[in-house]
Design an enzyme around this catalytic site. Structure first.
Site, PDB file in Angstrom:
ATOM      1  N   THR A 175     -17.301   6.786  -6.605  1.00  0.00           N
ATOM      2  CA  THR A 175     -16.358   7.622  -7.356  1.00  0.00           C
ATOM      3  C   THR A 175     -14.942   7.559  -6.772  1.00  0.00           C
ATOM      4  O   THR A 175     -14.771   7.394  -5.565  1.00  0.00           O
ATOM      5  CB  THR A 175     -16.825   9.093  -7.426  1.00  0.00           C
ATOM      6  OG1 THR A 175     -15.798   9.870  -8.061  1.00  0.00           O
ATOM      7  CG2 THR A 175     -17.107   9.682  -6.058  1.00  0.00           C
ATOM      8  N   GLN A 176     -13.960   7.683  -7.653  1.00  0.00           N
ATOM      9  CA  GLN A 176     -12.558   7.755  -7.214  1.00  0.00           C
ATOM     10  C   GLN A 176     -12.243   9.095  -6.567  1.00  0.00           C
ATOM     11  O   GLN A 176     -11.247   9.242  -5.870  1.00  0.00           O
ATOM     12  CB  GLN A 176     -11.611   7.612  -8.417  1.00  0.00           C
ATOM     13  CG  GLN A 176     -11.651   6.292  -9.089  1.00  0.00           C
ATOM     14  CD  GLN A 176     -10.741   6.230 -10.317  1.00  0.00           C
ATOM     15  OE1 GLN A 176      -9.949   7.128 -10.576  1.00  0.00           O
ATOM     16  NE2 GLN A 176     -10.844   5.144 -11.052  1.00  0.00           N
ATOM     17  N   CYS A 177     -13.096  10.105  -6.842  1.00  0.00           N
ATOM     18  CA  CYS A 177     -12.851  11.435  -6.273  1.00  0.00           C
ATOM     19  C   CYS A 177     -13.108  11.381  -4.768  1.00  0.00           C
ATOM     20  O   CYS A 177     -13.973  10.626  -4.312  1.00  0.00           O
ATOM     21  CB  CYS A 177     -13.808  12.460  -6.890  1.00  0.00           C
ATOM     22  SG  CYS A 177     -13.646  12.582  -8.668  1.00  0.00           S
ATOM     23  N   THR A 214      -0.328   3.698  16.200  1.00  0.00           N
ATOM     24  CA  THR A 214       0.798   4.561  16.568  1.00  0.00           C
ATOM     25  C   THR A 214       0.633   5.190  17.943  1.00  0.00           C
ATOM     26  O   THR A 214       1.601   5.342  18.687  1.00  0.00           O
ATOM     27  CB  THR A 214       0.937   5.702  15.530  1.00  0.00           C
ATOM     28  OG1 THR A 214       1.195   5.115  14.269  1.00  0.00           O
ATOM     29  CG2 THR A 214       2.062   6.655  15.873  1.00  0.00           C
ATOM     30  N   ASP A 239      -1.188  -3.119  14.712  1.00  0.00           N
ATOM     31  CA  ASP A 239      -1.146  -2.050  13.727  1.00  0.00           C
ATOM     32  C   ASP A 239      -2.441  -2.200  12.928  1.00  0.00           C
ATOM     33  O   ASP A 239      -2.822  -3.323  12.580  1.00  0.00           O
ATOM     34  CB  ASP A 239       0.080  -2.250  12.828  1.00  0.00           C
ATOM     35  CG  ASP A 239       0.284  -1.092  11.878  1.00  0.00           C
ATOM     36  OD1 ASP A 239       1.325  -0.436  11.994  1.00  0.00           O
ATOM     37  OD2 ASP A 239      -0.573  -0.866  11.001  1.00  0.00           O
ATOM     38  N   SER A 240      -3.112  -1.101  12.637  1.00  0.00           N
ATOM     39  CA  SER A 240      -4.439  -1.243  12.031  1.00  0.00           C
ATOM     40  C   SER A 240      -4.381  -1.804  10.612  1.00  0.00           C
ATOM     41  O   SER A 240      -5.405  -2.202  10.066  1.00  0.00           O
ATOM     42  CB  SER A 240      -5.183   0.088  12.049  1.00  0.00           C
ATOM     43  OG  SER A 240      -4.713   0.955  11.049  1.00  0.00           O
ATOM     44  N   SER A 241      -3.197  -1.874  10.024  1.00  0.00           N
ATOM     45  CA  SER A 241      -3.087  -2.510   8.704  1.00  0.00           C
ATOM     46  C   SER A 241      -3.404  -3.996   8.806  1.00  0.00           C
ATOM     47  O   SER A 241      -3.670  -4.652   7.798  1.00  0.00           O
ATOM     48  CB  SER A 241      -1.671  -2.353   8.154  1.00  0.00           C
ATOM     49  OG  SER A 241      -1.203  -1.070   8.422  1.00  0.00           O
TER      50      SER A 241
HETATM   51  N1  ASP Z   1       0.323   2.066  10.918  1.00  0.00           N
HETATM   52  C1  ASP Z   1      -0.376   2.710  12.008  1.00  0.00           C
HETATM   53  C2  ASP Z   1      -1.720   2.025  12.162  1.00  0.00           C
HETATM   54  O1  ASP Z   1      -2.602   2.266  11.406  1.00  0.00           O
HETATM   55  C3  ASP Z   1      -0.516   4.167  11.735  1.00  0.00           C
HETATM   56  C4  ASP Z   1      -1.261   4.930  12.802  1.00  0.00           C
HETATM   57  O2  ASP Z   1      -1.585   4.454  13.862  1.00  0.00           O
HETATM   58  O3  ASP Z   1      -1.541   6.108  12.586  1.00  0.00           O
HETATM   59  O4  ASP Z   1      -1.874   1.236  13.061  1.00  0.00           O
END
Ligand code: ASP
Length: 344
Positions: free
Chosen positions: A278-280, A15, A59-61
């Site tokens: 852990t999920q926590c 972003t 995008d880091s996804s």
């Molecule tokens: N979807 C964006 C990413 O991870 C969100 C961000 O940059 O904060 O690339």
């Protein structure tokens, strides 16, 4: 003579460097040079900044192990030339990449500071400027000619955190990251407050070792009440599976049903490491604290202690990439390598 520190600013995407696409209205990455035009303040800092960008900012996804290596290679190729590194990265998977980078660089003696933002740099209310400027400032901090921070950090919203201790906890707030099991390394107020006792110490006699091999044949399984035996079995019995991370309840608890425990111990007998995290978002796994986790301990499940899931993923891929016998992998996994978990 110019003795200001030399900092390499690496743009991977996210972003922070995005603009709105006029046709679709969606946020897309834009040219890195434009990003710098938006922050002329960087020139006022007492350091020399060079920049480099991923050929295709993402995008880091869309990050995966190939991009971890691409980023690692940029840092490794420039390791001796620069005093510090700042990585601009999307916040969504920043904790995963930063954890991976922490395992890639053994005996790190320079700062690698990750940052990004919740709003694009061009937005009036952006959080990008403060994040970037302070991240650069921290990467350039020196004491007696040596970097003050010599580890992989994540700077966001007035705090520098140990990167492999972080989790993204909020998709809306500027304070997007938390490190519940380890205190902030640096806090930014009127002054930069450096919490020296929490920083990693460096043994400068040891040479930096760069590791690049990650084995991603792993899976995370999050426990939930009513989890289905057949579905789980089909995953545990996959021929290609090399490692399993179990996200368990509380202090490391799972169902004690016989089929579940048998399935775990069969996988471990086949040489597949099973890690208990852990999920926590805070606290630690303590196998044996409750009756429900004694069976896991007996079956040889690895304790992830207070590690985050993000660091657990990176550590498992990293250690699998080192091709270790299961017993050795278990011992090393349960040891803190880069400050990612409790020391004992
Ligand atoms: N979807 C964006 C990413 O991870 C969100 C961000 O940059 O904060 O690339």
């Amino acid at each position: 003579m110019n003795t200001s520190p030399d900092i390499l600013l690496i743009y991977t995407g996210g972003t922070i460097g995005m603009i709105k696409d006029f046709e679709t209205g969606a946020l897309v990455s834009f040219d890195f040079d434009e990003l710098l035009l938006n922050i002329p303040e960087l020139k006022q800092l007492d350091c020399n900044i060079d920049t480099i960008s991923f050929e295709k900012p993402i995008d880091s996804s869309d990050m995966n192990v190939d991009q971890w290596k691409e980023l690692g290679d940029i840092i490794n190729d420039n390791y001796t030339t620069y005093d510090g590194f700042v990585v601009l990265h999307g916040s969504d998977t920043m904790s995963y990449t930063a954890s991976a980078i922490s395992f890639m660089f053994e005996n790190l003696s320079k700062p690698i500071i990750f940052t990004g933002s919740q709003l694009p740099i061009g937005d009036l209310r952006t959080d990008a400027k403060e994040n970037l400027i302070t991240a650069v400032q921290i990467s350039a901090l020196q004491k007696k000619g040596k970097p003050v921070v010599a580890e992989v950090g994540l700077y966001f919203e007035y705090k520098l955190l140990r990167a492999n201790r972080t989790t993204k906890i909020n998709a809306e707030h500027f304070e997007a990251f938390e490190s519940l099991n380890y205190p902030a390394l640096v806090e930014s107020g009127v002054h930069l407050k450096i919490n020296s006792s929490f920083l990693r110490t460096v043994n400068r006699r040891k040479k930096m070792v760069y590791h690049t091999h990650f084995d991603n044949n792993i899976i995370i399984i999050k426990m939930f009440p009513g989890i289905n035996e057949n579905i789980l079995k089909s995953i545990f019995e996959l021929k290609t599976i090399k490692g399993i991370i179990l996200e368990t309840y509380g202090a490391g608890n799972t169902t004690t049903q016989k089929w579940f425990v048998t399935m775990l111990s069969n996988a471990i007998k086949r040489g597949v490491p099973v890690v208990n995290v852990t999920q926590c978002i805070g606290g630690s796994v303590e196998m044996g604290k409750y009756d429900t986790s004694i069976a896991l301990k007996k079956a040889g499940v690895i304790s992830g202690k207070d590690i985050t899931t993000e660091a657990a993923v990176a550590k498992l891929m990293y250690l699998l990439g080192e091709n270790l016998p299961l017993k050795v992998l278990k011992t090393i996994y349960e040891t803190s390598l880069r400050g990612e978990m409790l020391e004992n």
